[in-house]
Design an enzyme around this catalytic site. Structure first.
Site, short mmCIF file in Angstrom:
data_model
loop_
_atom_site.label_atom_id
_atom_site.label_comp_id
_atom_site.label_asym_id
_atom_site.label_seq_id
_atom_site.Cartn_x
_atom_site.Cartn_y
_atom_site.Cartn_z
CD GLU A 94 0.16 -39.93 16.78
OE1 GLU A 94 0.18 -39.57 17.96
OE2 GLU A 94 -0.14 -39.17 15.86
CB CYS A 107 -7.95 -44.74 11.49
SG CYS A 107 -7.03 -43.56 10.50
CB CYS A 114 3.30 -38.66 4.58
SG CYS A 114 2.59 -38.72 2.92
CB CYS A 118 -0.96 -32.35 2.02
SG CYS A 118 -1.08 -33.68 0.82
CB CYS A 121 -1.56 -33.27 6.16
SG CYS A 121 -1.27 -34.92 6.83
CB CYS A 333 -8.71 -36.56 9.07
SG CYS A 333 -9.71 -37.89 8.55
N1 SAH Z 1 -2.19 -40.10 2.48
C1 SAH Z 1 -3.50 -40.53 2.26
C2 SAH Z 1 -4.16 -41.15 3.50
C3 SAH Z 1 -3.92 -40.47 4.81
S1 SAH Z 1 -4.60 -38.88 5.03
C4 SAH Z 1 -4.35 -39.40 1.70
O1 SAH Z 1 -3.88 -38.26 1.68
O2 SAH Z 1 -5.45 -39.69 1.25
C5 SAH Z 1 -6.33 -39.22 5.29
C6 SAH Z 1 -7.25 -38.05 4.96
O3 SAH Z 1 -7.08 -36.97 5.91
C7 SAH Z 1 -6.96 -37.43 3.60
O4 SAH Z 1 -8.12 -37.20 2.88
C8 SAH Z 1 -6.29 -36.14 4.00
O5 SAH Z 1 -6.34 -35.18 2.98
C9 SAH Z 1 -7.03 -35.73 5.22
N2 SAH Z 1 -6.37 -34.70 6.01
C10 SAH Z 1 -5.05 -34.44 6.09
N3 SAH Z 1 -4.82 -33.41 6.96
C11 SAH Z 1 -6.02 -33.04 7.43
C12 SAH Z 1 -6.44 -32.06 8.39
N4 SAH Z 1 -5.56 -31.30 9.03
N5 SAH Z 1 -7.76 -31.97 8.66
C13 SAH Z 1 -8.66 -32.78 8.04
N6 SAH Z 1 -8.32 -33.72 7.15
C14 SAH Z 1 -7.02 -33.85 6.84
FE1 SF4 Z 2 0.59 -37.53 3.20
FE2 SF4 Z 2 -0.97 -36.12 4.81
FE3 SF4 Z 2 -0.93 -35.57 2.21
FE4 SF4 Z 2 -2.07 -37.85 3.07
S1 SF4 Z 2 -2.75 -35.76 3.51
S2 SF4 Z 2 -0.66 -37.59 1.34
S3 SF4 Z 2 -0.73 -38.31 4.82
S4 SF4 Z 2 0.80 -35.36 3.64
#
Ligand code: SAH
Ligand code: SF4
Length: 342
Positions: A94, A107, A114, A118, A121, A333
């Site tokens: 996406e 974006c 990934c 986390c 996410c 995000c």
């Molecule tokens: N993997 C990279 C880039 C993609 S995530 C990273 O983690 O930085 C982009 C941003 O979205 C990151 O700061 C991440 O922590 C945030 N993010 C992930 N899940 C989220 C959620 N459910 N709500 C808000 N931000 C989120």
């Molecule tokens: Fe991967 Fe999501 Fe963590 Fe970014 S926030 S490193 S996309 S699992």
């Protein structure tokens, strides 16, 4: 040549394209013309390249293709955010176009899924399938630009995946988007969970893009849970490299901090953050958590409490609260994921 053995011309810079046309006994400027068709005029087939001879177009198309990606679904949010589901062969990713007052920001994703996982996410929870090639990363931009009347002005690497775990393709794509397409390097932001090896390489590259670190907590133990790569990439070492980055590149760094209700949002968390970031030229971006479907129930900190958190930090660092866009269509995000069965 079988379709599978062909290579994409997208993801190659003008010099590389010149070398390719030279191998067909053509002059350098033909390579420049082709590069222009791809990166300036956003052409999606060799046929359209009207100033290139039919013979060369034919020869090129025997060995090379342009796009292997196509948009298979578009979702519009009321705030103007458009999410694109893009299919590359058997994988989907996406990418999102975000309209703001003065900018149009793309974006884009660097991986299918990934591996960092986390727990808050959606991408992390949808598993990992593969790295995207430099071509596939650049194609996302080109496909979205083709759809849009306005020029895209900014790019954020904040879609699916961890850019620094796909380092070479990510950096190659940044160089192409900057040098070939013409997006200002300072309008490009890479967001990373903080992979130390990648950070060390970035410092050496001395490219002037914006770097955003997904910190989410200043507590080493808690970060092991919230950003699991922290176990092998400890916060202590990450912050050391952040200082080094600022010193060597003269750039300010951004720290992203997702606000999770009753988890990382207390006054003590704010104080610890101030203590750990002291002396680093930075900006803090607080991100309200966007809802995802998961067994672990993370909730966003309520806005009044986020504002309080912000006020504490603001005494020490410029601090902003991110306005979430595209939430209603799961385009914000952390809401992007692998869609199965398309
Ligand atoms: N993997 C990279 C880039 C993609 S995530 C990273 O983690 O930085 C982009 C941003 O979205 C990151 O700061 C991440 O922590 C945030 N993010 C992930 N899940 C989220 C959620 N459910 N709500 C808000 N931000 C989120
Ligand atoms: Fe991967 Fe999501 Fe963590 Fe970014 S926030 S490193 S996309 S699992």
């Amino acid at each position: 040549m079988k379709e599978k053995e062909k290579e994409s011309l997208i993801g190659k810079d003008t010099n590389e394209i010149i070398e390719i046309v030279k191998s067909f006994n053509e002059k350098d400027y033909r390579g420049k013309q082709i590069s222009k068709w791809i990166y300036q005029k956003f052409t999606d087939n060799f046929e359209n390249m009207s100033d290139i001879s039919k013979d060369l177009r034919n020869e090129l198309s025997k060995k090379y293709y342009l796009y292997n990606g196509q948009i298979i679904k578009t979702s519009n949010s009321d705030d103007g955010t458009i999410k694109y589901l893009i299919k590359f062969n058997n994988d989907t990713i996406e990418a999102v176009n975000i309209f703001q007052k003065y900018h149009l920001t793309a974006c884009i994703s660097t991986q299918v899924g990934c591996n960092v996982k986390c727990p808050f996410c959606a991408t992390g929870l949808s598993g990992f399938r593969k790295n995207l090639s430099a071509s596939e990363i650049v194609q996302q931009f080109l496909l979205m630009q083709r759809e849009s009347k306005e020029r895209i002005s900014n790019i954020v690497y904040m879609g699916m995946g961890e850019p620094l775990l796909n380092y070479d393709n990510t950096i190659k794509s940044v160089k192409i988007l900057n040098k070939e397409v013409g997006i200002g390097i300072r309008n490009i932001t890479i967001s990373t969970s903080g992979i130390l090896k990648g950070m060390e390489k970035i410092i050496k590259e001395n490219l002037q893009f914006n770097l955003a670190i997904s910190l989410h907590t200043a507590d080493e133990e808690q970060r092991n849970k919230l950003v699991p790569i922290n176990k092998n990439n400890p916060l202590k070492d990450l912050l050391f490299l952040c200082k080094k980055y600022v010193q060597e590149t003269n750039r300010r760094i951004t720290f992203e901090y997702v606000m999770l209700n009753n988890i990382n949002d207390s006054i003590d968390h704010a104080k610890l953050l101030i203590e750990k970031l002291k002396g680093i030229h930075c900006h803090i971006n607080l991100i309200p958590h966007n809802k995802i479907y998961s067994s672990e129930n993370y909730e966003s900190t309520p806005m009044n409490k986020i504002k309080l958190f912000k006020d504490i930090l603001s005494e020490y660092f410029p601090t902003t609260i991110r306005v979430s866009r595209g939430r209603e269509k799961d385009s914000a995000c952390g809401q992007l994921r692998i869609i199965q069965g398309v």
